[in-house]
Enzyme design. Structure first.
Site, PDB file in Angstrom:
ATOM      1  N   ARG A 151      38.408  12.796  27.398  1.00 25.55           N
ATOM      2  CA  ARG A 151      37.206  12.351  26.706  1.00 25.55           C
ATOM      3  C   ARG A 151      36.337  11.589  27.702  1.00 25.55           C
ATOM      4  NH1 ARG A 151      41.386  11.018  22.933  1.00 25.55           N
ATOM      5  NH2 ARG A 151      41.185  12.128  20.933  1.00 25.55           N
ATOM      6  N   LYS A 175      41.918   7.338  21.834  1.00 21.77           N
ATOM      7  CA  LYS A 175      41.402   6.718  20.616  1.00 21.77           C
ATOM      8  C   LYS A 175      42.491   5.900  19.941  1.00 21.77           C
ATOM      9  CE  LYS A 175      37.616   9.779  19.228  1.00 21.77           C
ATOM     10  NZ  LYS A 175      37.105  10.649  18.133  1.00 21.77           N
ATOM     11  N   HIS A 246      31.811  16.668  26.472  1.00 19.91           N
ATOM     12  CA  HIS A 246      32.661  17.134  25.382  1.00 19.91           C
ATOM     13  C   HIS A 246      32.761  18.653  25.359  1.00 19.91           C
ATOM     14  CE1 HIS A 246      35.010  15.302  22.258  1.00 19.91           C
ATOM     15  NE2 HIS A 246      34.640  16.204  21.381  1.00 19.91           N
ATOM     16  N   ARG A 249      35.496  19.452  27.629  1.00 20.33           N
ATOM     17  CA  ARG A 249      36.780  19.176  26.976  1.00 20.33           C
ATOM     18  C   ARG A 249      37.158  20.325  26.042  1.00 20.33           C
ATOM     19  NH1 ARG A 249      40.381  15.144  24.825  1.00 20.33           N
ATOM     20  NH2 ARG A 249      40.341  15.029  22.551  1.00 20.33           N
ATOM     21  N   HIS A 272      45.098  14.177  20.348  1.00 17.44           N
ATOM     22  CA  HIS A 272      44.793  14.172  18.922  1.00 17.44           C
ATOM     23  C   HIS A 272      45.949  13.542  18.152  1.00 17.44           C
ATOM     24  CE1 HIS A 272      41.759  17.769  19.189  1.00 17.44           C
ATOM     25  NE2 HIS A 272      41.216  16.604  19.471  1.00 17.44           N
ATOM     26  N   TYR A 281      40.661  25.022  17.078  1.00 13.59           N
ATOM     27  CA  TYR A 281      40.677  25.965  18.197  1.00 13.59           C
ATOM     28  C   TYR A 281      41.326  27.292  17.816  1.00 13.59           C
ATOM     29  CZ  TYR A 281      39.152  21.986  20.857  1.00 13.59           C
ATOM     30  OH  TYR A 281      38.426  20.913  21.301  1.00 13.59           O
TER      31      TYR A 281
END
Length: 302
Positions: A151, A175, A246, A249, A272, A281
């Protein structure tokens, strides 16, 4: 300390959100409070009605002209705020749960096609061979995002000490302050070695604590600078449409999937917390198969 200040402190200390995320939460809550004609000092959540929240959403959509996804994101902020107030006894009624979000069209992630990305990497070879620090650093930025799926915030906040001694792994703080160890490709290891040699030989940074990606003045590079570098590099090679970090990514994740990567592995590589975020995806892969089938099937060509 006001109620809103307590909530922001909770986001920082308990939820361990990034400074950027906390800033977005504060902006959304401030916006709602101002819309209600209140301030931090006189904000009384018990005076808020469901209609106030619904009118705020309409205001954002019709007056501010925000897209449905942006309105939904601000509603999610308020939902978190309200749940926090419920948990701490500041309110007794849940006004948020039953408020419906705006419907948004399902959008697939934007990515750079493999052939075009190969052109980008080929163009970077000259920059990697250069003794110019900025050219080498810019190439490293592209490769770190593309080959490791970082990220933007993860790249900017990474320190030199986060790299293993042999440069083969990078400790990443994602995150929610969730830590993961990201493997580095062998080709990237060589670029990193040259990058550090240039930092030392050109005296780019002499500070004791060093950011991984530096400006030419030896300071931690800014998010906006990285965005400009990625945009310029991709557009120079003819990439159309979005050219953000992004997108790189997404390109990383798409390529790993197309090369046979397992969805769980991609989830770990992307950091994630939920597989649901990674499953988008699979839709990309299905769309690619549909296109291939349509182009190859004889009945479709008729």
């Amino acid at each position: 300390m006001t109620l809103i200040d307590e909530f922001i402190l909770w986001l920082e200390a308990e939820r361990r959100y990034s400074p950027l995320t906390v800033r977005n939460y504060r902006r959304d809550v401030d916006d709602f409070v101002t819309f209600c004609g209140l301030t931090h000092d006189n904000f009384d959540p018990k005076s808020i009605k469901r209609e106030d929240i619904e009118e705020w959403m309409v205001y954002l959509f019709e007056k501010r002209h925000l897209k449905a996804a942006s309105v939904n994101r601000t509603l999610a902020t308020l939902r978190t705020f309200w749940r926090w107030m419920l948990a701490h006894g500041h309110v007794e009624k849940d006004l948020i749960t039953t408020i419906h979000q705006y419907k948004t069209p399902k959008r697939l992630p934007t990515f750079v096609p493999d052939t075009r990305m190969d052109d980008v990497v080929a163009e970077l070879r000259e920059d990697i061979a250069s003794n110019d620090f900025v050219r080498l650093r810019d190439a490293l930025i592209i490769l770190l995002i593309y080959t490791a799926g970082l990220r933007l915030s993860e790249l900017v906040e990474a320190d030199m000490g986060d790299l293993s001694a042999d440069y083969t792994t990078l400790r990443v703080m994602g995150k929610g302050r969730k830590e993961r160890v990201q493997p580095m490709l062998s080709s990237l290891v060589e670029v990193l070695k040259k990058y550090f040699i240039q930092i030392s030989s050109q005296n780019i940074c002499t500070a004791q604590k060093k950011a991984l990606i530096l400006s030419n003045k030896g300071e931690r590079i800014s998010r906006r600078t990285v965005q400009r570098i990625v945009e310029r590099k991709l557009k120079d090679v003819g990439v159309q449409g979005k050219t953000s970090p992004h997108v790189l990514r997404h390109t990383f994740a798409t390529r790993v999937l197309n090369e046979g990567g397992d969805l769980r592995e991609i989830q770990e590589l992307l950091g994630h917390s939920s597989l649901k975020a990674t499953q988008v995806y699979t839709h990309l892969d299905i769309e690619r198969l549909k296109h291939t089938y349509a182009m190859a099937h004889p009945r479709e060509r008729e």
